[in-house]
Write a protein that holds these residues in place. Structure first.
Motif, PDB file in Angstrom:
ATOM      1  N   TYR A 504       0.873  -1.350  -0.141  1.00 48.46           N
ATOM      2  CA  TYR A 504       0.101  -0.031  -0.123  1.00 48.46           C
ATOM      3  C   TYR A 504       0.838   1.104   0.234  1.00 48.46           C
ATOM      4  N   ASN A 505       0.540   1.991  -0.756  1.00 46.15           N
ATOM      5  CA  ASN A 505       1.421   3.314  -0.748  1.00 46.15           C
ATOM      6  C   ASN A 505       0.608   4.429  -0.079  1.00 46.15           C
ATOM      7  N   ALA A 506       1.193   4.683   1.101  1.00 41.07           N
ATOM      8  CA  ALA A 506       0.592   6.044   2.020  1.00 41.07           C
ATOM      9  C   ALA A 506       0.414   7.148   1.607  1.00 41.07           C
ATOM     10  N   GLU A 507       1.395   7.600   0.519  1.00 37.51           N
ATOM     11  CA  GLU A 507       1.563   8.859   0.219  1.00 37.51           C
ATOM     12  C   GLU A 507       0.303   9.208  -0.735  1.00 37.51           C
ATOM     13  N   HIS A 508       0.092   8.077  -1.747  1.00 32.55           N
ATOM     14  CA  HIS A 508      -1.070   8.234  -2.501  1.00 32.55           C
ATOM     15  C   HIS A 508      -2.220   7.774  -2.093  1.00 32.55           C
ATOM     16  N   GLN A 509      -2.245   7.062  -1.213  1.00 37.61           N
ATOM     17  CA  GLN A 509      -3.174   6.126  -0.538  1.00 37.61           C
ATOM     18  C   GLN A 509      -4.037   5.292  -1.447  1.00 37.61           C
ATOM     19  N   THR A 566     -11.484  -3.263  -2.119  1.00 37.40           N
ATOM     20  CA  THR A 566     -11.177  -1.639  -1.961  1.00 37.40           C
ATOM     21  C   THR A 566     -12.475  -0.718  -2.163  1.00 37.40           C
ATOM     22  N   GLN A 570     -10.781   5.053  -2.565  1.00 39.03           N
ATOM     23  CA  GLN A 570      -9.451   4.606  -2.842  1.00 39.03           C
ATOM     24  C   GLN A 570      -9.300   4.038  -4.280  1.00 39.03           C
ATOM     25  N   ARG A 573      -8.844   6.830  -6.546  1.00 41.95           N
ATOM     26  CA  ARG A 573      -7.272   7.215  -6.587  1.00 41.95           C
ATOM     27  C   ARG A 573      -6.659   6.432  -7.461  1.00 41.95           C
ATOM     28  N   GLU A 574      -6.595   5.254  -7.290  1.00 42.07           N
ATOM     29  CA  GLU A 574      -6.000   4.270  -8.084  1.00 42.07           C
ATOM     30  C   GLU A 574      -5.874   4.269  -9.376  1.00 42.07           C
TER      31      GLU A 574
END
Lengths: 712, 712
Positions: A504-509, A566, A570, A573-574
């Motif tokens: 999981y990428n916390a910056e881009h959530q 998901t 999110q 965003r993905e």
């Protein structure tokens, strides 16, 4: 109404491209729509699973590398006919006047004007039809005089196929020249040929029958004159099933019946958009033509429409094509999965070669089950094929509840792939606790290779292990005993599955494609000329790998497969993030983007990606349809309709549907089979309605609301 | 005393192994010690830089892959002689009686008993000596009768070389068969031959002279009889420098003078251990024999002692072998670096192919400067070669203060490699700030490939950028202008260098080999049979890559190069950790471990690794010395002595020394050149003493204490 594809429906009239688009097939035999009187290097007859092998030469070899190329063989061109005037002038030129492929009857109808060097012309009307329950091609040549009206000498024979083309483009095929032919003229109207590959030691039988007179004959075209032939092909290593005379009409009838059933079970219609319906039906038509039906063969990347990718089977089958068959023709779906079971021993051996002493690792590209990928970073490293196959088995079982298959083959496939993951991965203790990880793998995105914890791979592995546990409760104790399954093993699977790390990428959530994807700089898209796509043909792999750039949907593909994973925020965003770094240089990409966009209510995106998907080969979007159809995308377009616009998914065994009908359409209708029912699903801008055509009442969820569909 | 190597000093008597160990060379021409009367596939004459090319065939090719193999050519065996009795019986069998290579004179003295099929025997005494200032081999055959004492017919000619051996072992060479020979018998005693490679279009001249009579002659061995020949070889593309008659003694004298200077300038002695001194001198001897001296050639991985690794030059030159020459023969060191300057245009082109539009990327393995590595994950991805070459230039300049070289070539090498790093890497913003990183690279350890931020690579890149800034202050303004260096560019270099990320593992508190090294499980050493080493021959690359396992020193190599970087406590931890995961499957590993252990005062480890290094080929530790010497390790053993046990390093331009004399030795003496001085360094268990043999007083640091060495 009747659907067909015409010359004016397609991107261009380049001969090799036309050959692909109008190719005929029946899962066992494929024939390209090549010029009937001019020999062409790309013409030929393909037999599913019939390949020659040759040693792979590496610049630098290493332990465990794939040893042999497997290359589908180009057999004699079934449609070729030598036409001569009675003075011996050969008709050497032809001009294609019209071409129409009828999707309801399966008949391909072409018209040509043939000319000699001296300019004498005749008209040729050629009807081709592929038997679907018998492996035979009916060919009806009707000649009408034009500037030439005398007698024609016709010579029909099976001439040795052309060598296929060698190329640096990895998507094309390698050269094959080592065939041995033995021909036997049984009667003047009946030629039989055995073709043997020298290295792989496979053989097929071909038969050519003249139904009106002999193979060498003379006709008078003062008035239109018809000559009919049949070409039969046996399966690999098999005798011809039937060598008796037949008629063109009998073959046509067989074809007609097959397609009637396809359209009956898998009806598909976009209300008010005939052109798009036609394109989708074309896709489904070609999907059916290319799919091996015998449990010993599968669907090549180009089906039986061309020799691209050497006739190899990939993960595309389970992920892009199998769903169509699961929902409309379960027997065909089962045959495709039985092929995987058939090559399980090779996969078990391959796991050992890759240092994993338990379970099975399926070859990334293969015909006979042995790895034939000569570039492991985008081949063997795509371990996810194991998870893809297991996913396919799970979905098949969920939709068909086919207990016999599960006991006979399905569970073993899931078990052996689960065993692979359990021994391939590794435990790691981090600040966040103990987790199970996978190193040096390549996900679906081939522009990012040899990475750690590819989200897609890890998620599919997790599903695979969970499936093994779940399905173990659906097989007989005898099966469990025979496969030496213990409660401890299943418990270990469950423990591992629960601990598999999903990055999981916390910056881009957002879920992260892999451990280091976001560390890398984004590909310099602004500085990349259009001519430099696909990137793989214009940049060194190391250049591509060191940037954030994706050839195709990767994390989003996992999101499509597991819709409950998901939350929409999110996922939005993905979608936005991965869209900016995806080139869609793979034909497997756009359909996934369309489905995810539809789920998110991003209607314009969903529609636009879908339109590229729906007509990919008809408009030659990828620019290489001449090598064969993009089979996975054909399946992808069906998926985009059903899974995307109709929101079809199966959650905890229950059919879910969502109405995401694009505003450009009045409505959408399609049929599926589900857990013993036949359903017709119709969407318009008011509602999504399910009609139970056959079977018992069914609980479903429509637009999030539980409902029960009852018999009318 | 005189040093020599004898048959009883070496691991075994296998002919191919013996051929390697006793090979003679002069940097341009190499001759293996093959049987003089029995033709052998591994015999032959090698000319540095003389290669044939052939297209590399890939199972699956891609953009930017190396296009051509370059394979050193096996020229006619210089030592072969046909010996026949006067009745025509050929001597077809030979038994090697004794062999001695004199390291002071360069003369190889061998004795054989030759036999015919019928069992007639004669004794052959063969002396071989390689001219060092002229490229010629002197051969003196002395026959003495045994059971046969009549007349012998001798036929000496240059016979076409044997094809080299094709193999799956990537460490061997590829096959070369496309040579064209043209022979001319100038006089009955003077044969000349031109050999042309068909693909690479290179040519060399060979000359064979009979000094006593003709090439075809008859001698009477009633009493011992000597026959002398000379074989001369021209440089690639060059005429023979001298075709006049000479004498064996003249060649021997030339050899003697060369070696006298080598031992004078580079004296090396371990007090009280003659056998080890002998081994070390052997290593230095072979290092000298293999090193190209003309600025157009370099040192092949096997020198001129065998065709292994196809005669390619690697990074080994700068990292393992160049230091010896820098400290003992600066002109030779300069010639090696001039080779890099000679191939700079190819390196500039290669950078562009790899997507970097500024600077130069040197080929990982090459002869002519073009990349010849057919496996990019352990080839082109080893970008660190750029940093290695720049390091070599920096060290050369630091020790020699050779201003001309810096202006003519050295600075340009450092600048162009610095430019590459600046454009190849990427800025990344993390919680710890903005830093400069390198993605998808492979460090020296080839068991861990395609990783991010390899410590060694990053550290060498940092040094390279810093060097460009520093050295820019030492070149003329004209050089800066000509190379278009701006203050802004240098400032950017400094900024990047300061920001280059050097990975650190917080758990183990050590510098981390790369971003994900410690994420992976440790290789299952306990389950790995001894026979499965080297791992690369027994496991798929993907299997090796997914574990923590190192083929050779990687992070420790950086630590050795930059002794001020890391505190002893941390270095202790690093040594201990990396030692547990390193197999030393590469011959480049043990010398580095020895040096770091010495620095740490881990005397036993230092000694034990050193002993494996010192006699690696003499005991055939790697098991493949038959393919040629492990040249890098020869240099590594000299480094282990000087940099390891004597703690030699240059810190801010000052010579540092530390006494780490192993307890097993009484003392150690060696000589070096440093900034215009000739120094002799002696260690015993009391002190480390430096004697200034020539030149002005020099400030040094001994065991941490500043000191000034003054003329005696």
């Amino acid at each position: 109404m009747a659907y067909s594809i015409d010359l004016h429906d397609i991107a261009n009239q380049d001969p090799a491209y036309v050959e692909t688009i109008f190719a005929l097939g029946n899962g066992q035999m494929g024939v390209r729509a090549s010029d009937p009187i001019v020999r062409s290097a790309t013409a030929g007859t393909l037999v599913n699973g019939f390949f020659e092998s040759s040693p792979i030469t590496y610049g630098e070899s290493a332990f465990g590398y794939a040893k042999n190329h497997q290359t589908i063989v180009n057999l004699p061109d079934s449609r070729f006919l030598t036409v001569t005037t009675d003075t011996g002038a050969v008709f050497t030129q032809s001009e294609r006047q019209s071409t129409r492929l009828n999707l309801d009857s399966g008949v391909l109808h072409e018209q040509f004007v043939l000319a000699t060097e001296a300019g004498e012309t005749v008209h040729l009307d050629l009807e081709s039809v592929m038997g679907q329950s018998t492996s035979e091609l009916g060919l009806r040549y009707t000649f009408t005089g034009q500037t030439y009206t005398g007698k024609l000498r016709l010579s029909k024979q099976l001439l040795e196929g052309s060598a296929t083309i060698d190329s640096d483009d990895p998507r094309k095929t390698q050269q094959v020249t080592t065939l041995s032919y033995s021909t036997d003229l049984v009667t003047p109207a009946d030629q039989r040929m055995e073709v043997v590959t020298r290295q792989s030691r496979l053989h097929v039988m071909m038969q050519l029958l003249a139904l009106d007179g002999d193979l060498q004959t003379e006709i008078d075209i003062a008035s239109p004159k018809t000559q009919t032939y049949v070409v039969r092909v046996g399966g690999v290593g098999q005798a011809l099933k039937n060598v008796e005379p037949t008629t063109f009409d009998a073959i046509a009838k067989d074809s007609q019946q097959y397609w009637a059933k396809v359209w009956e079970q898998g009806a598909l219609e976009i209300d008010g958009d005939e052109s798009l319906t036609q394109a989708l039906r074309y896709n489904v038509f070609q999907l059916n033509q290319g799919a091996g039906r015998d449990g010993l063969t599968n669907i090549a990347a180009k089906g039986l429409s061309g020799t691209g990718y050497e006739g190899h089977y990939f993960w595309d089958t389970e992920m892009y094509m199998l769903p169509y068959f699961i929902y409309t023709q379960p027997d065909q779906a089962k045959a495709l999965l039985m092929y995987r079971h058939h090559i399980l021993p090779q996969a078990q051996a391959r796991a050992k070669t890759l240092g994993v002493n338990s379970g099975a690792l399926f070859a990334w590209r293969t015909i006979n089950g042995e790895e034939a990928s000569a570039y492991y970073p985008a081949g063997t490293a795509q371990y996810h094929i194991d998870g893809d196959i297991a996913f396919g088995v799970g979905r098949y079982y969920e939709v068909t509840q086919d207990q016999d298959f599960l006991n006979q083959a399905g569970f073993e496939l899931v078990l052996e792939t689960a065993r692979f993951w359990a021994h391939f991965g590794a435990w790691r203790t981090t600040a966040d606790g103990k987790r199970f990880e996978f190193f040096d793998v390549t996900g679906p995105d081939e522009y990012t290779a040899i990475v750690n914890n590819n989200y897609y791979t890890n998620r599919l592995a997790q599903n695979n292990l969970e499936l093994a546990v779940t399905l173990s409760q659906h097989v007989t104790p005898e099966v469990l005993a025979q496969l030496q399954v213990t409660p401890e093993e299943l418990e270990a699977f469950a423990t591992i599955a629960a601990a598999i790390y999903l990055p999981y990428n916390a910056e881009h959530q957002i879920n992260a494609q892999d451990d280091s994807f976001f560390d890398k700089p984004v590909w310099p898209f602004a500085d990349t000329p259009k001519a430099n796509y696909p990137l793989l043909l214009h940049y060194h792999p190391l250049t591509i790998y060191r940037y954030q750039v994706a050839k195709q949907a990767d994390t989003l593909l996992a999101e499509y497969l597991f819709p409950s994973d998901t939350e929409p925020d999110q996922l939005q965003r993905e979608f936005d993030y991965y869209e900016t770094v995806t080139t869609h240089d793979s034909s497997l990409s756009r359909s996934i983007f369309s489905m995810v966009a539809a789920r998110l209510g991003r209607d314009d995106k969903a529609f636009s990606y879908f339109m590229d998907t729906a007509k990919m080969d008809l408009v030659d979007l990828q620019g290489n349809a001449e090598d064969g159809l993009h089979m996975a995308n054909l399946g992808g377009s069906w998926l985009a309709i059903t899974t995307g616009f109709a929101g079809l998914s199966v959650i905890d065994g229950t059919l879910n549907l969502h109405n995401h009908l694009p505003k450009q359409w009045q409505g959408l209708t399609f049929r599926i089979l589900f857990q013993g029912r036949r359903l017709q699903i119709h969407l318009d801008h008011d509602e999504l309605a399910v009609v139970l055509l056959e079977g018992e009442a069914l609980d479903v969820v429509i637009d999030g609301q539980p409902d029960t569909i009852k018999p009318a």
